[in-house]
Design an enzyme around this catalytic site. Structure first.
Site, PDB file in Angstrom:
ATOM      1  N   SER A   1       0.808  -1.077   0.265  1.00 42.14           N
ATOM      2  CA  SER A   1      -0.135   0.075   0.110  1.00 42.14           C
ATOM      3  C   SER A   1       1.125   1.526  -0.112  1.00 42.14           C
ATOM      4  CB  SER A   1      -0.807  -0.164   0.901  1.00 42.14           C
ATOM      5  OG  SER A   1      -1.313   1.442   1.731  1.00 42.14           O
TER       6      SER A   1
ATOM      7  N   TYR B   1      -2.188  -1.153  10.428  1.00 43.44           N
ATOM      8  CA  TYR B   1      -2.335  -1.316   9.338  1.00 43.44           C
ATOM      9  C   TYR B   1      -1.282  -1.080   8.452  1.00 43.44           C
ATOM     10  CZ  TYR B   1      -3.500  -1.562   4.129  1.00 43.44           C
ATOM     11  OH  TYR B   1      -3.785  -1.459   3.092  1.00 43.44           O
TER      12      TYR B   1
HETATM   13  P1  NAD Z   1     -11.182  -5.769  -0.300  1.00 45.09           P
HETATM   14  O1  NAD Z   1     -12.309  -6.119   0.624  1.00 45.09           O
HETATM   15  O2  NAD Z   1     -11.956  -5.996  -1.850  1.00 45.09           O
HETATM   16  O3  NAD Z   1     -10.209  -6.995   0.056  1.00 45.09           O
HETATM   17  C1  NAD Z   1      -9.617  -7.681   1.168  1.00 45.09           C
HETATM   18  C2  NAD Z   1     -10.265  -9.115   1.165  1.00 45.09           C
HETATM   19  O4  NAD Z   1      -9.272  -9.660   2.166  1.00 45.09           O
HETATM   20  C3  NAD Z   1     -11.916  -9.608   1.257  1.00 45.09           C
HETATM   21  O5  NAD Z   1     -12.111  -9.671   0.573  1.00 45.09           O
HETATM   22  C4  NAD Z   1     -11.382 -10.775   2.365  1.00 45.09           C
HETATM   23  O6  NAD Z   1     -11.740 -11.796   1.524  1.00 45.09           O
HETATM   24  C5  NAD Z   1     -10.327 -10.735   3.328  1.00 45.09           C
HETATM   25  N1  NAD Z   1      -9.919 -10.664   3.920  1.00 45.09           N
HETATM   26  C6  NAD Z   1      -9.202 -10.241   5.221  1.00 45.09           C
HETATM   27  N2  NAD Z   1     -10.007 -10.759   6.010  1.00 45.09           N
HETATM   28  C7  NAD Z   1      -9.532 -11.809   5.765  1.00 45.09           C
HETATM   29  C8  NAD Z   1     -10.008 -12.834   6.776  1.00 45.09           C
HETATM   30  N3  NAD Z   1      -9.319 -12.812   8.483  1.00 45.09           N
HETATM   31  N4  NAD Z   1      -9.211 -14.127   6.491  1.00 45.09           N
HETATM   32  C9  NAD Z   1      -9.274 -14.833   4.660  1.00 45.09           C
HETATM   33  N5  NAD Z   1      -9.712 -13.850   3.777  1.00 45.09           N
HETATM   34  C10 NAD Z   1      -9.121 -12.133   4.611  1.00 45.09           C
HETATM   35  O7  NAD Z   1     -10.543  -4.621  -0.992  1.00 45.09           O
HETATM   36  P2  NAD Z   1      -8.966  -4.122  -1.417  1.00 45.09           P
HETATM   37  O8  NAD Z   1      -9.486  -2.800  -0.898  1.00 45.09           O
HETATM   38  O9  NAD Z   1      -9.375  -4.896  -2.312  1.00 45.09           O
HETATM   39  O10 NAD Z   1      -7.793  -5.805  -0.342  1.00 45.09           O
HETATM   40  C11 NAD Z   1      -6.994  -5.773  -1.187  1.00 45.09           C
HETATM   41  C12 NAD Z   1      -5.929  -5.136  -0.359  1.00 45.09           C
HETATM   42  O11 NAD Z   1      -5.543  -4.294  -1.086  1.00 45.09           O
HETATM   43  C13 NAD Z   1      -5.273  -5.618   0.790  1.00 45.09           C
HETATM   44  O12 NAD Z   1      -3.655  -6.257   1.451  1.00 45.09           O
HETATM   45  C14 NAD Z   1      -5.585  -4.314   0.815  1.00 45.09           C
HETATM   46  O13 NAD Z   1      -4.782  -4.088   2.072  1.00 45.09           O
HETATM   47  C15 NAD Z   1      -5.303  -3.725  -0.017  1.00 45.09           C
HETATM   48  N6  NAD Z   1      -4.829  -2.290  -0.331  1.00 45.09           N
HETATM   49  C16 NAD Z   1      -6.365  -1.653  -0.882  1.00 45.09           C
HETATM   50  C17 NAD Z   1      -6.347  -0.360  -0.975  1.00 45.09           C
HETATM   51  C18 NAD Z   1      -7.587   0.570  -1.633  1.00 45.09           C
HETATM   52  O14 NAD Z   1      -7.894   2.107  -1.252  1.00 45.09           O
HETATM   53  N7  NAD Z   1      -9.037   0.398  -0.909  1.00 45.09           N
HETATM   54  C19 NAD Z   1      -5.479   0.487  -1.162  1.00 45.09           C
HETATM   55  C20 NAD Z   1      -3.903  -0.203  -0.522  1.00 45.09           C
HETATM   56  C21 NAD Z   1      -3.233  -1.977  -0.522  1.00 45.09           C
END
Ligand code: NAD
Ligand code: MG
Length: 294
Positions: free
Chosen positions: A186, A199
Site C-alpha cells: 500500500s 495497518y
Molecule cells: P477487499 O475488501 O475487496 O479485499 C480484502 C479481502 O481480504 C476481503 O475480500 C477478504 O476476503 C480478505 N480478508 C480479510 N480478512 C480476512 C481473513 N481473516 N481471512 C481471509 N480473508 C480475509 O479490499 P481491497 O481494497 O481490494 O483489498 C485488497 C488488498 O489491497 C489488501 O491487502 C489491502 O490492504 C490492499 N490495499 C487496498 C487499498 C484500497 O484503497 N482499497 C489501498 C492500498 C492497499
C-alpha cells in the site's frame, strides 16, 4: 483505434453516498458498485496455462486480478471469508465464463493450519501452483492509538503479515522456476496515515518481506514483487477501513480527483505475473493516481 480516455473522467468521483457495512463488506452492496473489469478486461493469452492462487479474490483488487488472470488463460483458485460467499459466487462465474477453472476456497487466514491447507488444496485442484498473490487485507481506522485493541492489532498483523508468511512458506517447496509471487502492499508502506497506525506498519513489513524474499528467491528463478495501491474503491473502505466522514470524499485528494477502481490496477498484476517481465523482481509498483512514492 483505441479511444483516448481522460483518467479524471474515466470513473466515478467523490462525493460518494454515505454508506457503511459490517466487516468484511460486500462489493455487491457498494454504491456505486466497484468496477473489477467485468465488462472491460480483454485477455490475449499472456498467462495461458498458469495456475494461480489469489487471497481476497472475492472482491476489490483481488477480484480484478482474478478476472484478468482468467481472461489471460490462467486457472484460478481463490480464498475469501465464508461471509463473502455472495461475492465469491460471482467471481466463480466470471472465471468459468472466461473458459478457465475456478476453485473457491473459503476460510480464515488468521489460522496457520488453514493457510497450509489452503495451499495444499489449491495445488491439488490446480495441478500445481506458479502464481501466488498474497492480497487479502484487514484495515480498521482508529483516530487514536488508545482505540486500537490488542485484538485489532493482532488481526491486522495476522491477516496482512502472518498469512503472507504462512502461505508463502507452504507454497515455496512446490513453486517451480518461472513462478511468481505478487504481494499487495500500500502507499501506507511509505506514507502511513495517522489513523491507520497498525495497518500501515503491516504494509511496511510487506514491502520489506517482498524485497528480502526477492533477494532469496530470484536466484532460484522465482520473481517476487509487490503492488502498492493508493486509494481504491473496494469493500475494505466502507466496512471500517475509513471513517464515514472520510469515505464520502474518498480519493478527492488524489491528483486524479477520485479513487481508483480495481479494474485500473489489474493490468499491473498481469504484467508482473507475465513471464515476459522476466527481469522484474524485488520491486514495488505503485498505482496511486499521481502521488509519487517515498
Ligand atoms: P477487499 O475488501 O475487496 O479485499 C480484502 C479481502 O481480504 C476481503 O475480500 C477478504 O476476503 C480478505 N480478508 C480479510 N480478512 C480476512 C481473513 N481473516 N481471512 C481471509 N480473508 C480475509 O479490499 P481491497 O481494497 O481490494 O483489498 C485488497 C488488498 O489491497 C489488501 O491487502 C489491502 O490492504 C490492499 N490495499 C487496498 C487499498 C484500497 O484503497 N482499497 C489501498 C492500498 C492497499
Ligand atoms: Mg471481499
Amino acid at each position: 483505434m483505441v479511444a483516448l480516455r481522460d483518467p479524471r473522467e474515466a470513473h466515478p468521483k467523490p462525493p460518494f453516498p454515505p454508506q457503511q457495512q459490517e466487516r468484511p463488506g460486500l462489493a455487491s452492496r457498494m454504491q456505486p458498485r466497484p468496477d473489477h473489469g467485468e465488462q472491460s478486461y480483454k485477455g490475449s493469452g499472456r498467462l495461458l496455462g498458469r495456475k494461480a492462487l489469489v487471497t481476497g479474490g472475492d472482491s476489490g483488487i483481488g477480484r480484478a486480478a482474478a478476472i484478468a488472470f482468467a481472461r489471460e488463460g490462467a486457472d484460478v483458485a481463490f480464498n475469501y471469508l465464508p461471509a463473502e460467499e455472495e461475492d465469491a459466487r460471482e467471481v466463480v462465474q466470471l472465471i468459468r465464463a472466461a473458459g478457465r477453472k475456478a476453485f473457491p476456497l473459503p476460510g480464515d487466514l488468521r489460522s496457520e493450519d488453514f493457510c497450509r491447507r489452503l495451499v495444499d488444496d489449491a495445488r491439488e485442484a490446480l495441478g500445481g501452483l506458479d502464481l501466488l498473490v498474497n492480497n487479502a487485507g484487514f484495515q480498521a481506522a482508529q483516530s487514536s492509538l488508545l482505540d486500537i485493541s490488542t485484538e485489532q492489532f493482532d488481526s491486522t498483523f495476522k491477516v496482512n503479515v502472518y498469512a503472507l508468511f504462512w502461505i508463502t512458506k507452504a507454497a515455496l517447496p512446490h513453486l517451480p522456476a518461472g513462478a511468481t509471487i505478487i504481494n499487495t502492499a500500500s502507499i501506507n508502506a511509505y506514507d502511513p496515515a495517522e489513523d491507520l497506525v497498525d495497518y500501515a506498519a503491516t504494509k511496511a513489513a510487506i514491502a520489506s518481506l517482498t524485497k528480502s524474499l526477492a533477494k532469496q528467491l530470484t536466484p532460484k528463478g522465482i520473481r517476487v514483487n509487490a503492488v502498492a495501491p493508493g486509494p481504491f474503491w473496494t469493500p475494505l473502505q466502507p466496512s471500517g477501513g475509513q471513517k464515514p466522514e472520510k469515505l464520502v470524499k474518498f480519493g478527492a485528494d488524489s491528483p486524479t480527483g477520485r479513487p481508483g477502481q480495481p479494474a485500473e490496477i489489474a493490468p499491473l498484476y498481469v504484467l508482473l505475473a507475465d513471464s515476459a517481465a522476466s527481469f522484474a523482481s524485488g520491486d514495488i509498483y505503485g498505482s496511486t493516481g499521481g502521488r509519487p512514492q517515498g
